[in-house]
Design a protein around this motif. Structure first.
Motif, mmCIF file in Angstrom:
data_model
loop_
_atom_site.group_PDB
_atom_site.id
_atom_site.type_symbol
_atom_site.label_atom_id
_atom_site.label_comp_id
_atom_site.label_asym_id
_atom_site.label_seq_id
_atom_site.Cartn_x
_atom_site.Cartn_y
_atom_site.Cartn_z
ATOM 1 N N PRO A 150 0.842 -1.208 0.000
ATOM 2 C CA PRO A 150 0.000 0.000 0.000
ATOM 3 C C PRO A 150 0.873 1.253 0.000
ATOM 4 O O PRO A 150 1.966 1.269 0.572
ATOM 5 C CB PRO A 150 -0.788 -0.123 1.311
ATOM 6 C CG PRO A 150 -0.790 -1.580 1.626
ATOM 7 C CD PRO A 150 0.530 -2.100 1.129
ATOM 8 N N ASP A 204 3.184 -8.201 1.571
ATOM 9 C CA ASP A 204 2.038 -8.549 0.749
ATOM 10 C C ASP A 204 1.256 -7.267 0.508
ATOM 11 O O ASP A 204 1.747 -6.175 0.795
ATOM 12 C CB ASP A 204 1.182 -9.659 1.381
ATOM 13 C CG ASP A 204 0.594 -9.265 2.738
ATOM 14 O OD1 ASP A 204 0.519 -8.051 3.046
ATOM 15 O OD2 ASP A 204 0.214 -10.170 3.494
ATOM 16 N N ARG A 205 0.042 -7.378 0.000
ATOM 17 C CA ARG A 205 -0.718 -6.174 -0.340
ATOM 18 C C ARG A 205 -1.282 -5.458 0.883
ATOM 19 O O ARG A 205 -1.866 -4.388 0.749
ATOM 20 C CB ARG A 205 -1.853 -6.544 -1.314
ATOM 21 C CG ARG A 205 -1.327 -7.016 -2.664
ATOM 22 C CD ARG A 205 -2.429 -7.164 -3.684
ATOM 23 N NE ARG A 205 -1.908 -7.588 -4.969
ATOM 24 C CZ ARG A 205 -1.392 -6.771 -5.872
ATOM 25 N NH1 ARG A 205 -1.352 -5.473 -5.609
ATOM 26 N NH2 ARG A 205 -0.928 -7.234 -7.012
ATOM 27 N N LYS A 206 -1.123 -6.059 2.063
ATOM 28 C CA LYS A 206 -1.616 -5.422 3.283
ATOM 29 C C LYS A 206 -0.521 -4.713 4.064
ATOM 30 O O LYS A 206 -0.783 -3.733 4.755
ATOM 31 C CB LYS A 206 -2.299 -6.459 4.173
ATOM 32 C CG LYS A 206 -3.559 -7.061 3.585
ATOM 33 C CD LYS A 206 -4.186 -8.046 4.548
ATOM 34 C CE LYS A 206 -5.469 -8.648 3.972
ATOM 35 N NZ LYS A 206 -6.086 -9.620 4.920
ATOM 36 N N GLY A 207 0.723 -5.257 3.991
ATOM 37 C CA GLY A 207 1.770 -4.644 4.796
ATOM 38 C C GLY A 207 3.096 -5.342 4.699
ATOM 39 O O GLY A 207 3.359 -6.117 3.776
ATOM 40 N N LYS A 220 0.587 -3.454 9.265
ATOM 41 C CA LYS A 220 -0.475 -3.531 8.274
ATOM 42 C C LYS A 220 -1.212 -2.200 8.182
ATOM 43 O O LYS A 220 -1.579 -1.613 9.200
ATOM 44 C CB LYS A 220 -1.469 -4.633 8.634
ATOM 45 C CG LYS A 220 -0.880 -6.028 8.641
ATOM 46 C CD LYS A 220 -1.951 -7.064 8.966
ATOM 47 C CE LYS A 220 -1.388 -8.469 8.990
ATOM 48 N NZ LYS A 220 -2.443 -9.472 9.307
ATOM 49 N N ASP A 221 -1.443 -1.760 6.966
ATOM 50 C CA ASP A 221 -2.156 -0.515 6.756
ATOM 51 C C ASP A 221 -3.650 -0.735 6.993
ATOM 52 O O ASP A 221 -4.228 -1.725 6.530
ATOM 53 C CB ASP A 221 -1.922 -0.003 5.337
ATOM 54 C CG ASP A 221 -2.469 1.390 5.146
ATOM 55 O OD1 ASP A 221 -1.976 2.313 5.806
ATOM 56 O OD2 ASP A 221 -3.414 1.553 4.346
ATOM 57 N N LEU A 222 -4.284 0.176 7.721
ATOM 58 C CA LEU A 222 -5.707 0.074 8.044
ATOM 59 C C LEU A 222 -6.544 1.127 7.333
ATOM 60 O O LEU A 222 -7.755 1.178 7.516
ATOM 61 C CB LEU A 222 -5.918 0.207 9.563
ATOM 62 C CG LEU A 222 -5.243 -0.842 10.439
ATOM 63 C CD1 LEU A 222 -5.478 -0.530 11.912
ATOM 64 C CD2 LEU A 222 -5.739 -2.247 10.096
#
Length: 219
Positions: free
Chosen positions: A31, A146-149, A182-184
């Motif tokens: 992200p 990964d695509r979350k963090g 992880k991005d929220l």
């Protein structure tokens, strides 16, 4: 929840150290907010402070014992479940001399003084990054995304004496340590620390939510 702050007297510089660890393709998959958080460094030993709150804390009886023993070498693990729903503060300072970063994590408790955890990340060693926790003890980290963090997993623990490093045998290591970022969304991110034993399962897990910096100026 307060936003992170940074001294206005220090310019924030672009940095490629984490990107080089994971590779350009993996870096692009992250992200955008995560790339910004890990794509900068601070000049002249300046610090950035993130403020947030502990939202999850689980620790087994064995985990408590391991965390208490670890206090003999600096206390690198959370040891008190009363930090749940308490304020958390993380300070990151650029280590100009050591080409790395100093990390200070402060977690409030229901009673008494907060727990403060110190560590130093250095871009060195066989995996490209190591974290030192005190008394010459450190761990080599493997970095994945990964695509979350972005995730940091312990590869091995070691003792440094002078210029030499002595790797701990597996039976002497506390378990596999994983730290996740992880991005929220909405300028928030999750910091999660988990320690798992091969034989005893999950020993402890701590989750905290932090807020992004108010502004960022790149040089």
């Amino acid at each position: 929840m307060k936003q992170a702050s940074v001294s206005p007297h220090h310019q924030i510089l672009r940095d490629t150290r984490f990107r080089e660890l994971v590779g350009k393709d993996a870096w692009r998959a992250l992200p955008e907010k995560v790339r910004k958080r890990f794509g900068y460094r601070l000049r002249e030993g300046a610090s950035v402070v993130y403020q947030g709150k502990v939202i999850g804390m689980r620790i087994s009886l064995t985990g408590r014992l391991v965390a208490q023993i670890a206090r003999l070498v600096g206390g690198p693990l959370p040891y008190d479940a009363s930090c749940l729903n308490q304020p958390a503060v993380v300070t990151v300072t650029e280590d100009c001399g050591g080409s790395g970063q100093f990390w200070v994590r402060q977690f409030g408790r229901a009673a008494g003084f907060p727990q403060v955890i110190y560590s130093s990340k250095r871009f060195a060693g066989p995996t490209g990054i190591e974290e030192y926790i005190g008394a010459g003890i450190g761990m080599a980290l493997r970095v994945s995304v990964d695509r979350k963090g972005i995730y940091f997993e312990s590869d091995h623990f070691f003792l440094q004496a002078g210029r030499r490093k002595f790797r701990f045998p597996r039976w002497l290591q506390p378990g596999a340590l994983t730290i996740a970022h992880k991005d929220l969304g909405q300028s928030r991110f999750l910091f999660s620390l988990k320690l798992r034993s091969r034989w005893l399962g999950d020993l402890l897990q701590q989750d905290a939510v932090f807020h992004d910096m108010q502004e960022r100026r790149y040089g």
